[in-house]
Design a protein around this motif. Structure first.
Motif, PDB file in Angstrom:
ATOM      1  N   HIS A 153      51.416  44.985  -9.488  1.00 35.08           N
ATOM      2  CA  HIS A 153      50.726  44.541 -10.710  1.00 35.08           C
ATOM      3  C   HIS A 153      49.254  44.835 -10.724  1.00 35.08           C
ATOM      4  O   HIS A 153      48.837  45.084  -9.462  1.00 35.08           O
ATOM      5  N   TRP A 154      48.597  44.991 -11.849  1.00 33.19           N
ATOM      6  CA  TRP A 154      47.119  45.329 -11.542  1.00 33.19           C
ATOM      7  C   TRP A 154      46.186  44.179 -12.302  1.00 33.19           C
ATOM      8  O   TRP A 154      46.478  43.915 -13.437  1.00 33.19           O
ATOM      9  N   ALA A 155      45.228  43.771 -11.507  1.00 38.05           N
ATOM     10  CA  ALA A 155      44.509  42.704 -12.269  1.00 38.05           C
ATOM     11  C   ALA A 155      43.023  43.005 -12.226  1.00 38.05           C
ATOM     12  O   ALA A 155      42.334  43.297 -11.173  1.00 38.05           O
ATOM     13  N   LEU A 201      47.312  44.015  -7.127  1.00 40.79           N
ATOM     14  CA  LEU A 201      46.324  44.686  -6.875  1.00 40.79           C
ATOM     15  C   LEU A 201      45.093  44.095  -7.656  1.00 40.79           C
ATOM     16  O   LEU A 201      45.162  44.249  -9.048  1.00 40.79           O
TER      17      LEU A 201
END
Lengths: 200, 460
Positions: free
Chosen positions: B84-86, B288
């Motif tokens: 996942h990207w944050a 991430l």
């Protein structure tokens, strides 16, 4: 923001600013410390981190040494993946849910190799039916061949090679903490003691 | 997260510093850790070589971060993990919460992670009705006391064992007045066993992500991260994007430096390598998180701060940190590295931190990845003056000094006045509450003549 949008936003920010840098360096092995007697260094470092190393000539000696230990003699639930050393009485491979292993007193695991510089042993998770077996028992013993040793972490990673899916861990000493006024206490959440048996 | 109040380090540290016994005790505790670090560093002949290698690997990685993140994502996914990207803290918290919701989770066990602390994850989840249990002993102590960690490696370094005893008496039912660390740790072990067994999802931080294998590495001494994620079927790993290393072999450099720099151990008790989830029925989620890191990368001056591997060596050696305590920085990451990172996030709120430094340079000397910390703190001061963020108490005397130095005759006169005054002024005139400098100091006895006078007489 959805994760795909965040992904794009992060990558855009990173690519919009070009930063120059040298290529990746390569370690020069001639600069690294190696040991003439890595076994002696390993035993010294393991003792330093609170573990115990036992040199044995026959694998049967593992049982003889552990039997002299009152905590082992009193242990009721033992799981072993090295039956030649200790025949456990809990067959972890028959256990479906790792929670069921919470009452293990002792686990005998197998180490792939040792690292002299820091007293660490590489344990490949695939040798255990459940990886929690390394962390949940009150006491842990690892059996490793004394021929399987490297001097430092660079040699260690070279030896591991390209990892396959799964789990692997360097274990160096028992579980410990110094969170209360820097007083070292062995046995925080994992094993209270670590015994390492160096077999032929 | 909302805007933080502007807090000056001198104000925030007053209580700790003025409690002389406590300040001294804290100083000694950290000096002990620093000494252990020195011993370990000196036991590795190639120590400086390793620092150079680490710095070069990090410089290269941060420069090519986009490429390595994509490579990491590809390989981690191939190993069976979900990536996942944050963009920011809010994003991170939402992603973690969504995973918990998808599994109907009400109880999580969490190992130490400065990133989740930075994002305020605990409060966010608790507000959403989820029980969060910090499993690192130091963090659990701090959590039970409704405090925050005061150090990134030793979260409870500011708390005395008697105080831990009181906390455990209240929350865990230990004997009143007990303060033996062995006894208290045993009580926490029993208490946390129950929490481990009832945790529905395990959350950890990440010490290193590896681009070419898609794996993550988590280092602990207590084994709490490993126990926490080996019982439940779901493991969520929260990772700052700067934690990436390009190659599996690079771990050799960093595992040699990390624990030696942090606590003076040759390596952590457990250095766990996760490549994908536990089995076909389990899940590994890697989140991430950027949260300002890509912005910091854009700065030529402060980019090197992204090298940080969170070992805490700079705080252990810092004379200001050791005496003022971690909470005085009012940030998740305190000490020298925190004083570089925090103003990058919000230069107004954290403008006093680059001044919580004597520029002694010790942090730069011990940093295993060669971040030029004290140079960066000095650079921040320049930046802050440029941004007009300085109070009058700092800018006015500086301007006056500048005027004085530009006028030699005035300077000579001021010198003469100073030398005479120091000789004749009564003690109460120099030692009163208006002069903070003399609270614990005597003024020096001035020489009879200035260097200028001496030079004119003897060499002129």
């Amino acid at each position: 923001m959805a994760t795909t949008e965040s992904r794009q936003a992060i990558l855009d920010r990173l690519t919009s600013r070009v930063v120059d840098a040298n290529p990746l360096p390569t370690i020069d092995p001639s600069r690294l410390t190696t040991f003439e007697d890595p076994i002696a260094k390993f035993a010294e470092m393991l003792a330093f981190v609170g573990g115990e190393a036992h040199q044995v000539d026959r694998i049967e000696e593992v049982r003889e040494i552990l039997s002299k230990n009152p905590v082992f003699a009193d242990a009721t639930r033992i799981a072993s993946v090295v039956p030649a050393a200790i025949q456990g009485n809990v067959d972890a491979s028959q256990v479906d849910d790792p929670h069921a292993l919470s009452s293990l007193d002792w686990v005998i695991a197998r180490g792939e190799f040792m690292v002299a510089e820091n007293g660490a042993i590489w344990v490949d998770g695939s040798t255990l039916p459940h990886r929690v077996m390394l962390f949940i028992p009150q006491y842990l013993a690892i059996v490793v061949s004394r021929n399987e040793i490297v001097s430092n972490m660079h040699e260690a990673y070279q030896r591991i090679g390209t990892p396959k899916p799964g789990f692997g861990v360097f274990v160096s000493g028992p579980s410990k903490t110094a969170d209360i006024e820097q007083s070292l206490v062995l046995g925080a959440h994992g094993c209270r003691k670590l015994q390492v048996f160096l077999v032929p | 997260m909302g805007a933080l109040p502007i807090i000056d380090h001198p104000d925030a540290s007053r209580e700790f510093v003025t409690n002389k016994a406590r300040s001294h005790w804290h100083d000694e505790a950290l000096w002990f850790v620093r000494s252990k670090r020195d011993k370990q560093a000196h036991s590795v002949p190639e120590w400086e070589y390793l620092r150079e290698q680490a710095s070069e690997v990090k410089t290269h990685t941060i420069a090519n971060l986009d490429r390595y993140l994509v490579e990491f994502e590809k390989n981690a996914t191939a190993m069976g993990a979900t990536v996942h990207w944050a963009s920011d803290a809010a994003d991170h918290n939402r992603i973690v919460h969504q995973i918990l919701k998808d599994h109907g989770t009400l109880r999580i066990v969490k190992s130490k992670s400065m990133l989740t602390e930075e994002c305020g994850l605990n409060h966010y989840l608790e507000d959403n009705g989820i029980e969060v249990v910090d499993t690192d002993l130091g963090e659990r102590i701090v959590q039970l006391r409704h405090e925050t960690p005061s150090h990134i490696v030793l979260p409870a370094i500011h708390i005395k064992k008697e105080e831990v005893g009181e906390t455990f008496h209240t929350h865990l039912g230990t004997d009143k007045g007990a303060s033996d660390p062995q006894y208290l740790t045993e009580a926490a072990r029993g208490h946390l066993r129950g929490k481990f067994l009832s945790g529905e999802i395990g959350i950890t931080g990440v010490n290193f992500g590896i681009a070419d294998t898609g794996g993550i590495v988590v280092c602990t001494n207590e084994g709490n991260a490993d126990l926490g994620v080996s019982l439940p079927r779901v493991h969520i790993a929260c990772m700052g994007i700067e934690k990436l290393l390009p190659r599996h072999q690079d771990l050799a450099i960093f595992t040699r430096l990390l624990a030696r720099s942090a606590t003076g151990q040759p390596i952590t008790s457990y250095t766990s390598h996760f490549h994908g989830p536990r089995d076909a029925n389990s899940e590994l989620h890697i989140v991430l998180v950027d949260n300002g890191r890509s912005k910091l990368r854009e700065s030529e001056t402060f980019r090197h701060a992204l090298h940080c591997i969170r070992c805490g060596a700079c705080m252990n050696t810092c004379p200001v940190y050791r005496r003022s305590g971690g909470h005085s920085y009012r940030t998740t990451v305190p000490g020298p590295i925190g004083s570089v990172l925090s103003p990058a996030r919000d230069s107004k709120a954290h403008k006093s931190l680059p001044y919580a430094c004597s520029l002694c340079g010790s942090c730069t000397d011990v940093c295993p990845v060669k971040i030029p910390l004290h140079h960066q703190l000095l650079a921040w001061r320049k930046e802050l003056v440029g941004q007009d963020r300085m109070p009058k108490s700092k800018t006015v005397p500086m301007k006056a000094a500048s005027y004085l130095f530009q006028h030699p005759k005035l300077f000579a006169l001021a010198g003469k006045a100073g030398r005479t005054a120091l000789r004749w002024l009564p003690h109460f005139a120099t030692h009163n509450r208006l002069n903070k400098w003399t609270i614990a100091r005597e003024l020096p006895l001035p020489p009879k003549e200035s260097f200028r006078d001496w030079y004119r007489k003897n060499r002129g």
